[in-house]
Write a protein that holds these residues in place. Structure first.
Motif, mmCIF file in Angstrom:
data_model
loop_
_atom_site.group_PDB
_atom_site.id
_atom_site.type_symbol
_atom_site.label_atom_id
_atom_site.label_comp_id
_atom_site.label_asym_id
_atom_site.label_seq_id
_atom_site.Cartn_x
_atom_site.Cartn_y
_atom_site.Cartn_z
ATOM 1 N N GLY A 6 0.674 -1.265 -0.066
ATOM 2 C CA GLY A 6 0.063 0.081 -0.100
ATOM 3 C C GLY A 6 0.847 1.311 -0.145
ATOM 4 N N GLU A 7 0.110 2.421 -0.041
ATOM 5 C CA GLU A 7 -1.193 2.564 0.187
ATOM 6 C C GLU A 7 -1.954 2.366 -1.097
ATOM 7 O OE1 GLU A 7 -2.522 6.854 0.753
ATOM 8 O OE2 GLU A 7 -0.459 7.198 0.587
ATOM 9 N N CYS A 8 -3.119 1.712 -0.666
ATOM 10 C CA CYS A 8 -3.966 1.204 -1.694
ATOM 11 C C CYS A 8 -5.307 1.591 -1.202
ATOM 12 C CB CYS A 8 -3.981 -0.337 -2.237
ATOM 13 S SG CYS A 8 -4.149 -1.338 -0.781
ATOM 14 N N GLY A 9 -6.335 1.447 -1.796
ATOM 15 C CA GLY A 9 -7.734 1.686 -1.273
ATOM 16 C C GLY A 9 -9.009 2.096 -2.278
ATOM 17 N N LEU A 10 -9.980 2.913 -1.421
ATOM 18 C CA LEU A 10 -10.878 3.366 -2.191
ATOM 19 C C LEU A 10 -11.103 5.038 -1.738
ATOM 20 C CD1 LEU A 10 -13.404 0.368 -1.121
ATOM 21 C CD2 LEU A 10 -12.098 0.508 -3.104
ATOM 22 N N ASP A 11 -11.353 5.644 -3.084
ATOM 23 C CA ASP A 11 -11.750 7.042 -2.880
ATOM 24 C C ASP A 11 -12.981 7.527 -3.687
ATOM 25 O OD1 ASP A 11 -11.446 9.777 -2.850
ATOM 26 O OD2 ASP A 11 -9.272 9.686 -2.376
ATOM 27 N N ARG A 12 -14.041 7.901 -2.939
ATOM 28 C CA ARG A 12 -15.142 8.339 -3.788
ATOM 29 C C ARG A 12 -15.053 9.811 -4.154
ATOM 30 N NH1 ARG A 12 -19.174 5.442 -4.668
ATOM 31 N NH2 ARG A 12 -19.516 3.284 -3.603
ATOM 32 N N VAL A 72 -11.568 6.996 1.563
ATOM 33 C CA VAL A 72 -12.166 8.263 1.374
ATOM 34 C C VAL A 72 -13.747 8.044 1.203
ATOM 35 C CG1 VAL A 72 -12.486 10.592 0.678
ATOM 36 C CG2 VAL A 72 -10.298 9.844 0.937
ATOM 37 N N ARG A 73 -14.587 8.395 2.008
ATOM 38 C CA ARG A 73 -16.039 8.243 1.859
ATOM 39 C C ARG A 73 -16.432 6.902 1.469
ATOM 40 N NH1 ARG A 73 -18.460 12.894 -1.438
ATOM 41 N NH2 ARG A 73 -20.280 11.759 -1.003
ATOM 42 N N ALA A 74 -15.696 5.711 1.749
ATOM 43 C CA ALA A 74 -16.131 4.310 1.185
ATOM 44 C C ALA A 74 -15.697 3.412 2.491
ATOM 45 C CB ALA A 74 -15.318 4.082 0.172
ATOM 46 N N PHE A 75 -16.047 3.912 3.728
ATOM 47 C CA PHE A 75 -15.600 2.940 4.765
ATOM 48 C C PHE A 75 -16.623 1.695 4.901
ATOM 49 C CE2 PHE A 75 -13.363 6.634 6.327
ATOM 50 C CZ PHE A 75 -12.285 6.205 6.740
ATOM 51 N N ALA A 76 -17.858 1.819 4.512
ATOM 52 C CA ALA A 76 -18.973 1.004 4.382
ATOM 53 C C ALA A 76 -18.672 -0.350 3.471
ATOM 54 C CB ALA A 76 -20.416 1.477 4.054
ATOM 55 N N LEU A 127 -15.569 -0.706 2.410
ATOM 56 C CA LEU A 127 -14.405 -1.284 2.904
ATOM 57 C C LEU A 127 -14.566 -2.334 3.869
ATOM 58 C CD1 LEU A 127 -11.065 -1.038 2.716
ATOM 59 C CD2 LEU A 127 -11.149 0.491 4.593
ATOM 60 N N ILE A 128 -15.291 -1.869 4.847
ATOM 61 C CA ILE A 128 -15.786 -2.891 5.953
ATOM 62 C C ILE A 128 -16.380 -4.472 5.324
ATOM 63 C CG2 ILE A 128 -17.424 -3.298 7.856
ATOM 64 C CD1 ILE A 128 -16.849 -0.292 8.667
ATOM 65 N N ALA A 129 -17.256 -4.075 4.324
ATOM 66 C CA ALA A 129 -17.903 -5.096 3.650
ATOM 67 C C ALA A 129 -16.742 -5.943 3.017
ATOM 68 C CB ALA A 129 -19.079 -4.649 2.471
ATOM 69 N N LEU A 130 -15.957 -5.596 2.365
ATOM 70 C CA LEU A 130 -14.930 -6.312 1.742
ATOM 71 C C LEU A 130 -14.168 -6.970 2.543
ATOM 72 C CD1 LEU A 130 -13.378 -3.473 -0.920
ATOM 73 C CD2 LEU A 130 -14.492 -6.042 -1.419
ATOM 74 N N LYS A 131 -13.639 -6.503 3.737
ATOM 75 C CA LYS A 131 -13.005 -7.234 4.931
ATOM 76 C C LYS A 131 -13.952 -8.517 5.311
ATOM 77 C CE LYS A 131 -9.960 -6.473 8.764
ATOM 78 N NZ LYS A 131 -10.159 -7.589 9.274
ATOM 79 N N LYS A 132 -15.299 -8.180 5.433
ATOM 80 C CA LYS A 132 -16.020 -9.317 6.125
ATOM 81 C C LYS A 132 -16.082 -10.371 5.121
ATOM 82 C CE LYS A 132 -19.899 -8.231 8.016
ATOM 83 N NZ LYS A 132 -21.265 -7.309 8.357
ATOM 84 N N SER A 133 -16.223 -10.138 3.853
ATOM 85 C CA SER A 133 -16.376 -11.061 2.796
ATOM 86 C C SER A 133 -15.010 -11.799 2.426
ATOM 87 C CB SER A 133 -16.834 -10.561 1.510
ATOM 88 O OG SER A 133 -16.117 -9.616 0.956
ATOM 89 N N SER A 134 -13.991 -11.096 2.608
ATOM 90 C CA SER A 134 -12.642 -11.756 2.144
ATOM 91 C C SER A 134 -12.092 -12.767 3.246
ATOM 92 C CB SER A 134 -11.497 -10.414 2.057
ATOM 93 O OG SER A 134 -11.246 -10.122 3.360
ATOM 94 N N LYS A 135 -12.499 -12.857 4.517
ATOM 95 C CA LYS A 135 -12.001 -13.342 5.604
ATOM 96 C C LYS A 135 -10.465 -13.283 5.799
ATOM 97 C CE LYS A 135 -15.804 -16.465 5.434
ATOM 98 N NZ LYS A 135 -16.657 -15.570 6.213
ATOM 99 N N SER A 136 -9.787 -12.237 5.435
ATOM 100 C CA SER A 136 -8.402 -11.720 5.389
ATOM 101 C C SER A 136 -7.834 -11.988 6.751
ATOM 102 C CB SER A 136 -8.101 -10.333 4.879
ATOM 103 O OG SER A 136 -6.965 -10.134 5.115
#
Length: 238
Positions: A89-95, A127-131, A133-142
């Motif tokens: 990273g950094e990597c991520g989501l930004d609206r 940025v403005r994509a925490f929901a 991000l949380i959904a991705l973490k839950k589904s990934s079982k990382s």
């Protein structure tokens, strides 16, 4: 810096009482004998191993992704396993940017797969994509740590992220008495956060540490020891 990094890898817990500063996310080369300076790079096709400092983090920042990102991604894959690369990273989501969130999500998931495959933590820009991000973490079982860098949001967002086992890197936002993140850094559990300067050249990591110690009501030395242990655990140094 090289000798300290090697010492941590070779001697583990023996060095956890060593007093020093960790700038977990910075865009500048600020090497110092009393500092771990985790410099972050946006990977391009031109980036080479020789361009990298002794310790760094590599990723494709969503701000700078262009039509050649798949070629840059191949280069990231080639560099990511280097010992000097301790995080992805950094990597991520930004609206707030034009790049479609669907494309950002595809690229983020590739970072996650890479981080999982080489067992390195993920440093996240959000940025403005925490929901999402949380959904991705839950589904990934990382199983690797997900670290939100430069966190400065309200307590409600902090509590949601903490509930889903995110880690945090706090920066210059904690210097302002009016910042909503003040309550978060005062209450975040030990072992769940680090500190950073990000892109600020006018602020030192020492200033960030002093402020964090005051807000958490601990001595500077105690904070240094705690964060060195956290860094050791998150980066899997052994």
């Amino acid at each position: 810096m090289a000798s300290l990094s090697n010492c941590l890898r070779q001697n583990g817990n023996r060095y956890l009482g060593f007093q020093m500063f960790i700038d977990f996310h910075t865009h500048y080369d600020r090497q110092s004998p009393d500092r771990i300076n985790l410099q972050t790079f946006h990977v391009t096709t031109a980036l080479q191993e020789a361009d990298l400092p002794l310790i760094c983090s590599l990723g494709l920042h969503p701000w700078f992704v262009d039509e050649s990102w798949e070629d840059a991604w191949q280069n990231l894959g080639a560099l990511a396993s280097l010992d000097k690369v301790v995080a992805i990273g950094e990597c991520g989501l930004d609206r707030h940017i034009d790049l479609p969130i669907e494309v950002q999500t595809v690229i983020f998931q590739k970072h996650l797969e890479l981080a999982e495959s080489i067992r390195k933590p993920l440093v996240i820009h959000c940025v403005r994509a925490f929901a999402e991000l949380i959904a991705l973490k839950k589904s990934s079982k990382s199983s690797v740590p997900w670290i939100i860098h430069g966190f400065h949001k309200k307590m409600e967002v902090f509590q949601q992220l903490l509930k889903h086992d995110f880690y945090f890197s706090f920066g210059t936002a904690i210097l302002s008495d009016r910042s909503p993140v003040i309550q978060a850094i005062a209450n975040v559990p030990d072992g769940r956060f680090l500190l950073e300067t990000d892109d600020r050249q006018d602020i030192s990591i020492e200033q960030i540490y002093d402020r964090a110690a005051t807000l958490r009501q601990v001595s500077l030395e105690t904070l240094q020891t705690q964060l060195l242990e956290t860094y050791y655990q998150l980066t899997r140094l052994s």
